[in-house]
Design a protein around this motif. Structure first.
Motif, PDB file in Angstrom:
ATOM      1  N   LYS A  81       0.739  -5.413  -7.993  1.00 23.95           N
ATOM      2  CA  LYS A  81       0.233  -5.682  -9.339  1.00 23.95           C
ATOM      3  C   LYS A  81      -1.104  -4.973  -9.554  1.00 23.95           C
ATOM      4  O   LYS A  81      -1.323  -4.336 -10.584  1.00 23.95           O
ATOM      5  CB  LYS A  81       0.069  -7.189  -9.543  1.00 23.95           C
ATOM      6  CG  LYS A  81      -0.404  -7.558 -10.925  1.00 23.95           C
ATOM      7  CD  LYS A  81      -0.504  -9.065 -11.073  1.00 23.95           C
ATOM      8  CE  LYS A  81      -1.039  -9.419 -12.458  1.00 23.95           C
ATOM      9  NZ  LYS A  81      -1.169 -10.854 -12.636  1.00 23.95           N
ATOM     10  N   LEU A  82      -1.989  -5.060  -8.576  1.00 25.45           N
ATOM     11  CA  LEU A  82      -3.287  -4.392  -8.653  1.00 25.45           C
ATOM     12  C   LEU A  82      -3.117  -2.877  -8.732  1.00 25.45           C
ATOM     13  O   LEU A  82      -3.729  -2.218  -9.588  1.00 25.45           O
ATOM     14  CB  LEU A  82      -4.146  -4.766  -7.443  1.00 25.45           C
ATOM     15  CG  LEU A  82      -5.493  -4.037  -7.338  1.00 25.45           C
ATOM     16  CD1 LEU A  82      -6.414  -4.440  -8.477  1.00 25.45           C
ATOM     17  CD2 LEU A  82      -6.136  -4.338  -5.988  1.00 25.45           C
ATOM     18  N   ARG A  83      -2.295  -2.314  -7.870  1.00 26.05           N
ATOM     19  CA  ARG A  83      -2.098  -0.857  -7.849  1.00 26.05           C
ATOM     20  C   ARG A  83      -1.445  -0.358  -9.126  1.00 26.05           C
ATOM     21  O   ARG A  83      -1.797   0.707  -9.644  1.00 26.05           O
ATOM     22  CB  ARG A  83      -1.280  -0.441  -6.631  1.00 26.05           C
ATOM     23  CG  ARG A  83      -2.058  -0.590  -5.332  1.00 26.05           C
ATOM     24  CD  ARG A  83      -1.305  -0.059  -4.132  1.00 26.05           C
ATOM     25  NE  ARG A  83      -1.126   1.377  -4.279  1.00 26.05           N
ATOM     26  CZ  ARG A  83       0.021   2.008  -3.994  1.00 26.05           C
ATOM     27  NH1 ARG A  83       1.063   1.338  -3.548  1.00 26.05           N
ATOM     28  NH2 ARG A  83       0.123   3.303  -4.145  1.00 26.05           N
ATOM     29  N   GLU A 134       0.817  -1.215   0.000  1.00 23.43           N
ATOM     30  CA  GLU A 134       0.000   0.000   0.000  1.00 23.43           C
ATOM     31  C   GLU A 134       0.849   1.263   0.000  1.00 23.43           C
ATOM     32  O   GLU A 134       0.333   2.343  -0.263  1.00 23.43           O
ATOM     33  CB  GLU A 134      -0.912   0.003   1.217  1.00 23.43           C
ATOM     34  CG  GLU A 134      -1.854  -1.175   1.261  1.00 23.43           C
ATOM     35  CD  GLU A 134      -2.500  -1.351   2.619  1.00 23.43           C
ATOM     36  OE1 GLU A 134      -2.317  -0.494   3.507  1.00 23.43           O
ATOM     37  OE2 GLU A 134      -3.197  -2.361   2.800  1.00 23.43           O
ATOM     38  N   GLY A 176      -1.738  -1.788 -12.059  1.00 22.86           N
ATOM     39  CA  GLY A 176      -2.789  -1.854 -13.072  1.00 22.86           C
ATOM     40  C   GLY A 176      -3.761  -0.689 -12.958  1.00 22.86           C
ATOM     41  O   GLY A 176      -4.175  -0.101 -13.972  1.00 22.86           O
ATOM     42  N   MET A 177      -4.124  -0.335 -11.745  1.00 22.74           N
ATOM     43  CA  MET A 177      -5.022   0.804 -11.534  1.00 22.74           C
ATOM     44  C   MET A 177      -4.368   2.095 -12.005  1.00 22.74           C
ATOM     45  O   MET A 177      -5.006   2.926 -12.659  1.00 22.74           O
ATOM     46  CB  MET A 177      -5.393   0.914 -10.050  1.00 22.74           C
ATOM     47  CG  MET A 177      -6.309  -0.184  -9.573  1.00 22.74           C
ATOM     48  SD  MET A 177      -6.497  -0.227  -7.767  1.00 22.74           S
ATOM     49  CE  MET A 177      -7.179   1.384  -7.443  1.00 22.74           C
ATOM     50  N   ARG A 178      -3.106   2.235 -11.696  1.00 27.36           N
ATOM     51  CA  ARG A 178      -2.378   3.445 -12.107  1.00 27.36           C
ATOM     52  C   ARG A 178      -2.336   3.524 -13.629  1.00 27.36           C
ATOM     53  O   ARG A 178      -2.542   4.592 -14.214  1.00 27.36           O
ATOM     54  CB  ARG A 178      -0.969   3.407 -11.521  1.00 27.36           C
ATOM     55  CG  ARG A 178      -0.181   4.656 -11.736  1.00 27.36           C
ATOM     56  CD  ARG A 178       1.080   4.587 -10.863  1.00 27.36           C
ATOM     57  NE  ARG A 178       1.799   5.814 -10.978  1.00 27.36           N
ATOM     58  CZ  ARG A 178       2.881   5.961 -11.738  1.00 27.36           C
ATOM     59  NH1 ARG A 178       3.381   4.944 -12.392  1.00 27.36           N
ATOM     60  NH2 ARG A 178       3.480   7.122 -11.811  1.00 27.36           N
ATOM     61  N   ARG A 179      -2.063   2.410 -14.278  1.00 26.00           N
ATOM     62  CA  ARG A 179      -2.013   2.356 -15.738  1.00 26.00           C
ATOM     63  C   ARG A 179      -3.389   2.694 -16.319  1.00 26.00           C
ATOM     64  O   ARG A 179      -3.493   3.461 -17.272  1.00 26.00           O
ATOM     65  CB  ARG A 179      -1.559   0.964 -16.186  1.00 26.00           C
ATOM     66  CG  ARG A 179      -1.412   0.788 -17.674  1.00 26.00           C
ATOM     67  CD  ARG A 179      -1.026  -0.633 -18.062  1.00 26.00           C
ATOM     68  NE  ARG A 179      -2.006  -1.603 -17.558  1.00 26.00           N
ATOM     69  CZ  ARG A 179      -1.748  -2.522 -16.617  1.00 26.00           C
ATOM     70  NH1 ARG A 179      -0.543  -2.623 -16.095  1.00 26.00           N
ATOM     71  NH2 ARG A 179      -2.683  -3.359 -16.219  1.00 26.00           N
ATOM     72  N   ASP A 180      -4.452   2.144 -15.735  1.00 27.09           N
ATOM     73  CA  ASP A 180      -5.799   2.378 -16.245  1.00 27.09           C
ATOM     74  C   ASP A 180      -6.245   3.832 -16.097  1.00 27.09           C
ATOM     75  O   ASP A 180      -7.058   4.307 -16.892  1.00 27.09           O
ATOM     76  CB  ASP A 180      -6.811   1.477 -15.543  1.00 27.09           C
ATOM     77  CG  ASP A 180      -6.677   0.024 -15.940  1.00 27.09           C
ATOM     78  OD1 ASP A 180      -5.978  -0.272 -16.939  1.00 27.09           O
ATOM     79  OD2 ASP A 180      -7.261  -0.833 -15.238  1.00 27.09           O
ATOM     80  N   PHE A 181      -5.727   4.518 -15.103  1.00 24.86           N
ATOM     81  CA  PHE A 181      -6.155   5.888 -14.863  1.00 24.86           C
ATOM     82  C   PHE A 181      -5.190   6.947 -15.406  1.00 24.86           C
ATOM     83  O   PHE A 181      -5.401   8.126 -15.175  1.00 24.86           O
ATOM     84  CB  PHE A 181      -6.395   6.121 -13.361  1.00 24.86           C
ATOM     85  CG  PHE A 181      -7.654   5.474 -12.890  1.00 24.86           C
ATOM     86  CD1 PHE A 181      -8.895   6.016 -13.197  1.00 24.86           C
ATOM     87  CD2 PHE A 181      -7.616   4.293 -12.177  1.00 24.86           C
ATOM     88  CE1 PHE A 181     -10.065   5.411 -12.776  1.00 24.86           C
ATOM     89  CE2 PHE A 181      -8.786   3.671 -11.745  1.00 24.86           C
ATOM     90  CZ  PHE A 181     -10.011   4.229 -12.053  1.00 24.86           C
ATOM     91  N   GLU A 182      -4.175   6.512 -16.113  1.00 28.76           N
ATOM     92  CA  GLU A 182      -3.271   7.482 -16.733  1.00 28.76           C
ATOM     93  C   GLU A 182      -4.031   8.281 -17.787  1.00 28.76           C
ATOM     94  O   GLU A 182      -4.890   7.749 -18.491  1.00 28.76           O
ATOM     95  CB  GLU A 182      -2.086   6.781 -17.398  1.00 28.76           C
ATOM     96  CG  GLU A 182      -1.075   6.268 -16.424  1.00 28.76           C
ATOM     97  CD  GLU A 182       0.050   5.512 -17.108  1.00 28.76           C
ATOM     98  OE1 GLU A 182       1.133   5.468 -16.510  1.00 28.76           O
ATOM     99  OE2 GLU A 182      -0.139   4.969 -18.203  1.00 28.76           O
ATOM    100  N   THR A 220      -0.814  -6.945  -4.306  1.00 27.68           N
ATOM    101  CA  THR A 220      -1.225  -5.554  -4.097  1.00 27.68           C
ATOM    102  C   THR A 220      -0.518  -4.631  -5.074  1.00 27.68           C
ATOM    103  O   THR A 220      -1.145  -3.748  -5.673  1.00 27.68           O
ATOM    104  CB  THR A 220      -0.948  -5.112  -2.644  1.00 27.68           C
ATOM    105  OG1 THR A 220      -1.637  -5.991  -1.761  1.00 27.68           O
ATOM    106  CG2 THR A 220      -1.394  -3.679  -2.395  1.00 27.68           C
TER     107      THR A 220
END
Length: 145
Positions: A126-128, A87, A130-136, A124
């Motif tokens: 990997k998930l974060r 986190e 991916g989230m960062r990549r999706d919200f770029e 965690t």
């Protein structure tokens, strides 16, 4: 003066009063010194989010310690600090890959607490990432974070 858990805790609380960059610099010195007990005490405190350079240094340290002696691996798994790093570390694809590599290199015999913590850390990150990549924000000329 003998170093005790109580003294390390007080030292960690004192360092926690520093600005994030100064805290990271002090803990990075401990990481370079390969001292597991003080590093773990400091990681129980500190900033909510780590910078990218500090995250890289911390993952490198975790890789070294997780491949060292059994007693150091047990020490690493003791306080559930590793699990919570997911986190706080910088969420990048490289960080997620590093955490997965640390887990993969852990011997099969090494089970229990450390394996569980490293699994949570890798998942965690990997998930974060991916989230960062999706919200770029994607622009015509490239990607902007």
């Amino acid at each position: 003066m003998r170093r005790t858990a109580q003294l390390l805790g007080l030292w960690a609380q004192a360092l926690d009063l520093l600005p994030d960059a100064d805290w990271e610099a002090r803990v990075a010195e401990l990481i370079r010194g390969r001292r597991i007990e003080p590093v773990l005490a400091m990681l129980a405190q500190g900033p909510e989010r780590f910078s990218e350079p500090f995250s890289v240094a911390l993952l490198d340290w975790l890789a070294v310690v997780s491949r060292s002696s059994e007693s150091l691996r047990k020490e690493l798994g003791k306080g559930w600090v590793v699990e919570r790093l997911g986190e706080r570390l910088w969420p990048s694809e490289n960080a997620a890959a590093s955490a997965a590599a640390i887990l993969a290199r852990l011997s099969e015999e090494e089970g229990g607490r450390l394996r569980n913590q490293l699994t949570t850390l890798a998942e965690t990150l990997k998930l974060r990432a991916g989230m960062r990549r999706d919200f770029e924000i994607r622009t015509g000329e490239g990607v902007q974070a």
